[in-house]
Design a protein around this motif. Structure first.
Motif, PDB file in Angstrom:
ATOM      1  N   MET A 131      36.104  55.541  48.229  1.00  0.00           N
ATOM      2  CA  MET A 131      36.092  54.463  49.201  1.00  0.00           C
ATOM      3  C   MET A 131      35.283  53.294  48.655  1.00  0.00           C
ATOM      4  O   MET A 131      34.167  53.468  48.175  1.00  0.00           O
ATOM      5  N   GLY A 132      35.844  52.101  48.716  1.00  0.00           N
ATOM      6  CA  GLY A 132      35.152  50.918  48.240  1.00  0.00           C
ATOM      7  C   GLY A 132      36.013  49.692  48.416  1.00  0.00           C
ATOM      8  O   GLY A 132      37.190  49.783  48.803  1.00  0.00           O
ATOM      9  N   SER A 133      35.468  48.525  48.131  1.00  0.00           N
ATOM     10  CA  SER A 133      36.218  47.272  48.236  1.00  0.00           C
ATOM     11  C   SER A 133      37.295  47.246  47.158  1.00  0.00           C
ATOM     12  O   SER A 133      36.992  47.250  45.968  1.00  0.00           O
ATOM     13  N   ASP A 134      38.579  47.213  47.590  1.00  0.00           N
ATOM     14  CA  ASP A 134      39.662  47.290  46.611  1.00  0.00           C
ATOM     15  C   ASP A 134      40.749  46.246  46.832  1.00  0.00           C
ATOM     16  O   ASP A 134      41.839  46.351  46.293  1.00  0.00           O
ATOM     17  N   GLY A 135      40.461  45.223  47.663  1.00  0.00           N
ATOM     18  CA  GLY A 135      41.431  44.144  47.854  1.00  0.00           C
ATOM     19  C   GLY A 135      42.667  44.541  48.624  1.00  0.00           C
ATOM     20  O   GLY A 135      43.697  43.872  48.536  1.00  0.00           O
ATOM     21  N   CYS A 136      42.586  45.614  49.406  1.00  0.00           N
ATOM     22  CA  CYS A 136      43.743  46.116  50.144  1.00  0.00           C
ATOM     23  C   CYS A 136      43.536  46.058  51.649  1.00  0.00           C
ATOM     24  O   CYS A 136      42.421  46.262  52.139  1.00  0.00           O
ATOM     25  N   LEU A 137      44.607  45.801  52.368  1.00  0.00           N
ATOM     26  CA  LEU A 137      44.647  45.941  53.819  1.00  0.00           C
ATOM     27  C   LEU A 137      45.796  46.893  54.146  1.00  0.00           C
ATOM     28  O   LEU A 137      46.968  46.509  54.067  1.00  0.00           O
ATOM     29  N   SER A 138      45.468  48.123  54.460  1.00  0.00           N
ATOM     30  CA  SER A 138      46.508  49.104  54.768  1.00  0.00           C
ATOM     31  C   SER A 138      47.116  48.799  56.136  1.00  0.00           C
ATOM     32  O   SER A 138      46.478  48.196  57.008  1.00  0.00           O
ATOM     33  N   ASN A 139      48.345  49.224  56.323  1.00  0.00           N
ATOM     34  CA  ASN A 139      49.063  48.957  57.565  1.00  0.00           C
ATOM     35  C   ASN A 139      48.677  49.984  58.624  1.00  0.00           C
ATOM     36  O   ASN A 139      49.444  50.878  58.981  1.00  0.00           O
ATOM     37  N   GLN A 181      40.792  34.416  37.758  1.00  0.00           N
ATOM     38  CA  GLN A 181      39.371  34.430  37.424  1.00  0.00           C
ATOM     39  C   GLN A 181      38.582  35.522  38.149  1.00  0.00           C
ATOM     40  O   GLN A 181      37.523  35.929  37.666  1.00  0.00           O
ATOM     41  N   LEU A 182      39.044  35.964  39.306  1.00  0.00           N
ATOM     42  CA  LEU A 182      38.377  37.056  40.008  1.00  0.00           C
ATOM     43  C   LEU A 182      39.382  37.796  40.873  1.00  0.00           C
ATOM     44  O   LEU A 182      40.415  37.244  41.264  1.00  0.00           O
ATOM     45  N   SER A 183      39.084  39.047  41.142  1.00  0.00           N
ATOM     46  CA  SER A 183      39.996  39.890  41.913  1.00  0.00           C
ATOM     47  C   SER A 183      39.992  39.482  43.380  1.00  0.00           C
ATOM     48  O   SER A 183      39.089  38.799  43.866  1.00  0.00           O
ATOM     49  N   ARG A 184      41.017  39.934  44.093  1.00  0.00           N
ATOM     50  CA  ARG A 184      41.061  39.687  45.531  1.00  0.00           C
ATOM     51  C   ARG A 184      39.884  40.385  46.218  1.00  0.00           C
ATOM     52  O   ARG A 184      39.280  39.836  47.147  1.00  0.00           O
ATOM     53  N   ALA A 185      39.538  41.574  45.756  1.00  0.00           N
ATOM     54  CA  ALA A 185      38.405  42.306  46.334  1.00  0.00           C
ATOM     55  C   ALA A 185      37.113  41.512  46.181  1.00  0.00           C
ATOM     56  O   ALA A 185      36.316  41.402  47.122  1.00  0.00           O
ATOM     57  N   ASP A 186      36.873  40.956  44.995  1.00  0.00           N
ATOM     58  CA  ASP A 186      35.692  40.120  44.790  1.00  0.00           C
ATOM     59  C   ASP A 186      35.717  38.897  45.687  1.00  0.00           C
ATOM     60  O   ASP A 186      34.695  38.498  46.257  1.00  0.00           O
ATOM     61  N   PHE A 187      36.896  38.277  45.825  1.00  0.00           N
ATOM     62  CA  PHE A 187      37.004  37.065  46.633  1.00  0.00           C
ATOM     63  C   PHE A 187      36.688  37.341  48.089  1.00  0.00           C
ATOM     64  O   PHE A 187      35.995  36.562  48.743  1.00  0.00           O
ATOM     65  N   TRP A 188      37.195  38.444  48.617  1.00  0.00           N
ATOM     66  CA  TRP A 188      36.917  38.768  50.014  1.00  0.00           C
ATOM     67  C   TRP A 188      35.412  38.981  50.245  1.00  0.00           C
ATOM     68  O   TRP A 188      34.856  38.518  51.240  1.00  0.00           O
ATOM     69  N   VAL A 189      34.762  39.679  49.334  1.00  0.00           N
ATOM     70  CA  VAL A 189      33.316  39.906  49.475  1.00  0.00           C
ATOM     71  C   VAL A 189      32.567  38.582  49.355  1.00  0.00           C
ATOM     72  O   VAL A 189      31.627  38.313  50.109  1.00  0.00           O
ATOM     73  N   LEU A 190      32.984  37.742  48.418  1.00  0.00           N
ATOM     74  CA  LEU A 190      32.345  36.443  48.239  1.00  0.00           C
ATOM     75  C   LEU A 190      32.550  35.562  49.465  1.00  0.00           C
ATOM     76  O   LEU A 190      31.620  34.885  49.925  1.00  0.00           O
ATOM     77  N   PHE A 191      33.762  35.560  50.005  1.00  0.00           N
ATOM     78  CA  PHE A 191      34.073  34.770  51.200  1.00  0.00           C
ATOM     79  C   PHE A 191      33.181  35.189  52.364  1.00  0.00           C
ATOM     80  O   PHE A 191      32.616  34.342  53.077  1.00  0.00           O
ATOM     81  N   GLY A 221      33.408  42.179  39.689  1.00  0.00           N
ATOM     82  CA  GLY A 221      33.925  43.290  38.898  1.00  0.00           C
ATOM     83  C   GLY A 221      34.724  44.284  39.708  1.00  0.00           C
ATOM     84  O   GLY A 221      35.188  45.301  39.175  1.00  0.00           O
ATOM     85  N   ARG A 222      34.927  44.015  41.019  1.00  0.00           N
ATOM     86  CA  ARG A 222      35.723  44.921  41.846  1.00  0.00           C
ATOM     87  C   ARG A 222      37.180  44.886  41.399  1.00  0.00           C
ATOM     88  O   ARG A 222      37.681  43.850  40.967  1.00  0.00           O
ATOM     89  N   VAL A 223      37.840  46.006  41.546  1.00  0.00           N
ATOM     90  CA  VAL A 223      39.210  46.147  41.058  1.00  0.00           C
ATOM     91  C   VAL A 223      40.174  46.238  42.233  1.00  0.00           C
ATOM     92  O   VAL A 223      39.961  47.011  43.165  1.00  0.00           O
ATOM     93  N   ASP A 224      41.250  45.442  42.189  1.00  0.00           N
ATOM     94  CA  ASP A 224      42.264  45.495  43.241  1.00  0.00           C
ATOM     95  C   ASP A 224      43.142  46.729  43.063  1.00  0.00           C
ATOM     96  O   ASP A 224      43.563  47.042  41.943  1.00  0.00           O
TER      97      ASP A 224
END
Length: 291
Positions: A1-9, A37-47, A68-71
């Motif tokens: 479990m971790g930040s992975d840039g996903c929104l499950s349905n 330049q950065l993953s979606r997971a990183d962007f969400w945390v940064l936002f 460094g988070r991976v989508d």
């Protein structure tokens, strides 16, 4: 479990998956400009990090950011990642402590994020008034839902909350806590301060209608829960009342604890060392003030 840039349905993400949601209509187009330049997971945390820091009027909330988070390539997982509000303390234990490995103290601090925003009846089924109401603040956890501060904790133990049915919830499946229809708390909020009643023949964990929880006169540490009509004692302070009280008394203490807990939460599954990568990878520090 971790930040992975996903929104499950899943139903937990209702309100985030629709084309008109903030995630898809605002955040996604912004990320697409920098997706190389950065993953979606990183962007969400940064936002989230920058949004909360911006909402802090004291400008003292400082959350370290690491990239460094991976989508994830698939978003099929995700059910039961958020606590079921009706289940109160059990849900908190299961999701935050057992699944995420956070401490109870860190969990209480993270609940302080409810100081911003409000519930949406159409998404969660919870609300004092319907979505679109002229006084949507009635569905907020504290009276200043655009300010990141400790008012969530101040209101939680400093006000007299009553257990009420959710308007329009037929057959009854949920309950809310409100103050003369002003403001809202859910069972998962109330258990941070009180030993609320949850047994009910009407619906799962709905408790007793009109049970009141809050201060019983000064000092505030006399807070307790009482039955309707008879005013007999039904429950006292919960095990985390002292921490809630500490945050209510010190915005600085809350902001410091939240920063550390949020940083840990958004690093789950990752390592901060390139030589000892976590199961999803490693994170690298970045100084946002100078980059």
């Amino acid at each position: 479990m971790g930040s992975d840039g996903c929104l499950s349905n899943t139903s937990d993400n209702r309100g985030l998956l629709e084309a008109t949601s903030l995630v898809l209509s605002v955040m996604e187009p912004m990320w697409q400009r920098y997706c190389d330049q950065l993953s979606r997971a990183d962007f969400w945390v940064l936002f989230a990090t920058l949004s909360m820091q911006r909402a802090d009027p004291t400008h003292s909330l400082s959350i370290p950011f690491k990239f460094g988070r991976v989508d994830s390539a698939t978003c099929s997982a995700g059910a039961n990642r958020l606590p079921e509000p009706q289940n109160g303390a059990h849900a908190i234990q299961q999701v935050f402590l057992t699944q995420m490995g956070l401490t109870l103290s860190e969990t209480v601090a993270l609940f302080g994020a409810h100081t911003i925003g409000h519930v949406h009846n159409a998404n969660s089924g919870y609300g004092v008034v319907p979505d679109g109401s002229a006084d949507i603040l009635q569905n907020a956890w504290d009276p200043t839902p655009n300010v990141f501060d400790n008012q969530y904790f101040v209101g939680l133990i400093g006000q007299g909350w009553k257990n009420k049915p959710v308007p329009g919830d037929t057959p009854r499946s949920k309950n809310i806590w409100t103050i003369n229809t002003q403001g809202i708390m859910l069972n998962s909020d109330m258990v941070l301060g009180f030993n609320i009643s949850t047994s009910s023949a009407a619906c799962d964990h709905c408790g007793v209608v009109d049970e009141r929880c809050g201060p019983n006169g000064p000092p505030i540490n006399q807070a307790l829960c009482t039955a309707p009509v008879t005013n007999t004692l039904t429950g006292g302070r919960s095990a985390t009342f002292a921490q809630v009280q500490a945050f209510a008394q010190s915005n600085t203490a809350f902001l410091q604890a939240f920063s550390a807990a949020f940083s840990k939460l958004t690093s789950l599954g990752y390592s901060n060392s390139a030589t000892a990568p976590g199961k999803l990878g490693s994170l690298t520090a970045i100084d946002l003030a100078t980059c």
